[in-house]
Design a protein around this motif. Sequence first.
Motif, PDB file in Angstrom:
ATOM      1  N   ASP A 119       0.863  -1.171   0.000  1.00 19.12           N
ATOM      2  CA  ASP A 119       0.000   0.000   0.000  1.00 19.12           C
ATOM      3  C   ASP A 119       0.906   1.229   0.000  1.00 19.12           C
ATOM      4  N   GLU A 120       0.970   1.911  -1.145  1.00 19.02           N
ATOM      5  CA  GLU A 120       1.897   3.030  -1.293  1.00 19.02           C
ATOM      6  C   GLU A 120       1.493   4.219  -0.430  1.00 19.02           C
ATOM      7  N   ASP A 121       0.196   4.435  -0.251  1.00 23.54           N
ATOM      8  CA  ASP A 121      -0.254   5.584   0.544  1.00 23.54           C
ATOM      9  C   ASP A 121       0.155   5.452   2.005  1.00 23.54           C
ATOM     10  N   GLU A 122      -0.054   4.267   2.563  1.00 27.21           N
ATOM     11  CA  GLU A 122       0.272   4.059   3.974  1.00 27.21           C
ATOM     12  C   GLU A 122       1.659   3.452   4.168  1.00 27.21           C
ATOM     13  N   ARG A 123       2.312   3.068   3.068  1.00 29.79           N
ATOM     14  CA  ARG A 123       3.660   2.479   3.084  1.00 29.79           C
ATOM     15  C   ARG A 123       3.704   1.214   3.938  1.00 29.79           C
ATOM     16  N   VAL A 124       2.736   0.330   3.668  1.00 33.86           N
ATOM     17  CA  VAL A 124       2.603  -0.921   4.409  1.00 33.86           C
ATOM     18  C   VAL A 124       2.758  -2.085   3.436  1.00 33.86           C
ATOM     19  N   LEU A 125       3.626  -3.027   3.781  1.00 28.96           N
ATOM     20  CA  LEU A 125       3.805  -4.257   3.016  1.00 28.96           C
ATOM     21  C   LEU A 125       3.001  -5.354   3.713  1.00 28.96           C
ATOM     22  N   VAL A 126       2.117  -6.006   2.970  1.00 28.31           N
ATOM     23  CA  VAL A 126       1.270  -7.063   3.530  1.00 28.31           C
ATOM     24  C   VAL A 126       1.880  -8.405   3.145  1.00 28.31           C
ATOM     25  N   VAL A 127       2.108  -9.257   4.150  1.00 22.42           N
ATOM     26  CA  VAL A 127       2.737 -10.559   3.939  1.00 22.42           C
ATOM     27  C   VAL A 127       1.802 -11.649   4.464  1.00 22.42           C
ATOM     28  N   GLN A 128       1.577 -12.684   3.666  1.00 26.70           N
ATOM     29  CA  GLN A 128       0.724 -13.821   4.029  1.00 26.70           C
ATOM     30  C   GLN A 128       1.607 -14.995   4.433  1.00 26.70           C
ATOM     31  N   CYS A 129       1.323 -15.598   5.573  1.00 31.18           N
ATOM     32  CA  CYS A 129       2.086 -16.758   6.051  1.00 31.18           C
ATOM     33  C   CYS A 129       1.216 -18.003   5.969  1.00 31.18           C
ATOM     34  N   ASP A 130       1.864 -19.176   5.868  1.00 31.74           N
ATOM     35  CA  ASP A 130       1.097 -20.410   5.722  1.00 31.74           C
ATOM     36  C   ASP A 130       0.792 -21.081   7.052  1.00 31.74           C
ATOM     37  N   SER A 131       1.329 -20.592   8.167  1.00 28.16           N
ATOM     38  CA  SER A 131       0.963 -21.127   9.479  1.00 28.16           C
ATOM     39  C   SER A 131       1.151 -20.026  10.514  1.00 28.16           C
ATOM     40  N   THR A 132       0.491 -20.201  11.645  1.00 26.08           N
ATOM     41  CA  THR A 132       0.600 -19.198  12.707  1.00 26.08           C
ATOM     42  C   THR A 132       1.999 -19.161  13.298  1.00 26.08           C
ATOM     43  N   ALA A 133       2.699 -20.284  13.284  1.00 28.46           N
ATOM     44  CA  ALA A 133       4.061 -20.300  13.818  1.00 28.46           C
ATOM     45  C   ALA A 133       4.973 -19.405  12.969  1.00 28.46           C
ATOM     46  N   TRP A 134       4.859 -19.498  11.638  1.00 30.76           N
ATOM     47  CA  TRP A 134       5.681 -18.654  10.776  1.00 30.76           C
ATOM     48  C   TRP A 134       5.230 -17.196  10.846  1.00 30.76           C
ATOM     49  N   ALA A 135       3.939 -16.963  11.041  1.00 28.99           N
ATOM     50  CA  ALA A 135       3.456 -15.592  11.194  1.00 28.99           C
ATOM     51  C   ALA A 135       4.041 -14.963  12.457  1.00 28.99           C
ATOM     52  N   THR A 136       4.110 -15.734  13.549  1.00 33.28           N
ATOM     53  CA  THR A 136       4.705 -15.239  14.791  1.00 33.28           C
ATOM     54  C   THR A 136       6.191 -14.968  14.594  1.00 33.28           C
ATOM     55  N   GLN A 137       6.869 -15.876  13.913  1.00 30.80           N
ATOM     56  CA  GLN A 137       8.293 -15.686  13.635  1.00 30.80           C
ATOM     57  C   GLN A 137       8.525 -14.406  12.838  1.00 30.80           C
ATOM     58  N   LYS A 188       2.593  -5.735   7.635  1.00 36.30           N
ATOM     59  CA  LYS A 188       1.375  -6.323   8.202  1.00 36.30           C
ATOM     60  C   LYS A 188       1.403  -7.814   7.899  1.00 36.30           C
ATOM     61  N   VAL A 189       1.406  -8.610   8.949  1.00 35.77           N
ATOM     62  CA  VAL A 189       1.505 -10.058   8.803  1.00 35.77           C
ATOM     63  C   VAL A 189       0.109 -10.652   8.900  1.00 35.77           C
ATOM     64  N   LEU A 190      -0.285 -11.396   7.869  1.00 42.16           N
ATOM     65  CA  LEU A 190      -1.589 -12.053   7.858  1.00 42.16           C
ATOM     66  C   LEU A 190      -1.434 -13.509   8.257  1.00 42.16           C
ATOM     67  N   ASN A 191      -2.329 -13.951   9.111  1.00 39.05           N
ATOM     68  CA  ASN A 191      -2.357 -15.366   9.471  1.00 39.05           C
ATOM     69  C   ASN A 191      -2.945 -16.152   8.316  1.00 39.05           C
ATOM     70  N   PRO A 192      -2.708 -17.434   8.308  1.00 36.63           N
ATOM     71  CA  PRO A 192      -3.269 -18.232   7.209  1.00 36.63           C
ATOM     72  C   PRO A 192      -4.783 -18.282   7.296  1.00 36.63           C
ATOM     73  N   GLY A 193      -5.394 -18.373   6.164  1.00 33.74           N
ATOM     74  CA  GLY A 193      -6.833 -18.584   6.142  1.00 33.74           C
ATOM     75  C   GLY A 193      -7.091 -20.046   6.457  1.00 33.74           C
ATOM     76  N   GLY A 194      -8.209 -20.307   7.013  1.00 27.74           N
ATOM     77  CA  GLY A 194      -8.541 -21.699   7.332  1.00 27.74           C
ATOM     78  C   GLY A 194      -8.810 -22.491   6.070  1.00 27.74           C
ATOM     79  N   PRO A 195      -8.959 -23.806   6.211  1.00 25.15           N
ATOM     80  CA  PRO A 195      -9.283 -24.618   5.039  1.00 25.15           C
ATOM     81  C   PRO A 195     -10.668 -24.237   4.532  1.00 25.15           C
ATOM     82  N   PRO A 196     -10.961 -24.555   3.296  1.00 22.56           N
ATOM     83  CA  PRO A 196     -12.286 -24.195   2.773  1.00 22.56           C
ATOM     84  C   PRO A 196     -13.392 -24.869   3.573  1.00 22.56           C
ATOM     85  N   ARG A 197     -14.449 -24.120   3.831  1.00 25.68           N
ATOM     86  CA  ARG A 197     -15.572 -24.690   4.587  1.00 25.68           C
ATOM     87  C   ARG A 197     -16.315 -25.674   3.717  1.00 25.68           C
ATOM     88  N   ARG A 198     -16.543 -26.825   4.280  1.00 25.80           N
ATOM     89  CA  ARG A 198     -17.306 -27.839   3.569  1.00 25.80           C
ATOM     90  C   ARG A 198     -18.604 -28.061   4.326  1.00 25.80           C
TER      91      ARG A 198
END
Length: 189
Positions: free
Chosen positions: A119-137, A162-172
Amino acid sequence: MSNDEPAPRPERPAAGAPAPEKAAEPSGVDLARVALRAAKEQARARGDAAQQKKQARRGGLRSGARADGRDPMALGAAINRLLNERGWETPAAVGGVMGRWPQIVGEDLAKHCVPEKYDEDERVLVVQCDSTAWATQLRHLTPTLVARLNEDLGHGTVRMIKVLNPGGPPRRYGPLRAPGSTGPGDTYG
């Protein structure tokens, strides 16, 4: 200032006090340099105009051995000019960072955390992680990464990651699901 007020009188220095310094006016040599530069620019402009008239009389522009404004521009120079004209320097630099993400953060972290957007206006890089452990790291490494990114891109380009936690598996939906169930929610969120 209105017409009713008298004009301010210039102050005279007191007897024995040094006279106030006037702004330095250009000397004869400086004036000569300015005049010479102006004369050269005018001569160059007259020469260009005469050259264009001469070419127009001959039936238009002709190619020659010397470079002129019609020559093709190198691709790198054309892209740099486009980036500068449109103001895309920062987004292009951040795009380069996204391409070099493994070299910047390391191979292990890059396998589990991927930059999503900037986001160039707010100068924020958004990063998606595949698990909460890596998001915490990644959250623990954020100050170091921001400093490294700003060192690479220029000071103040990235203010926050901005670190995003993984999304859950698709709801079935199905017969074995309870209504309102979110699935394995203990490790996501």
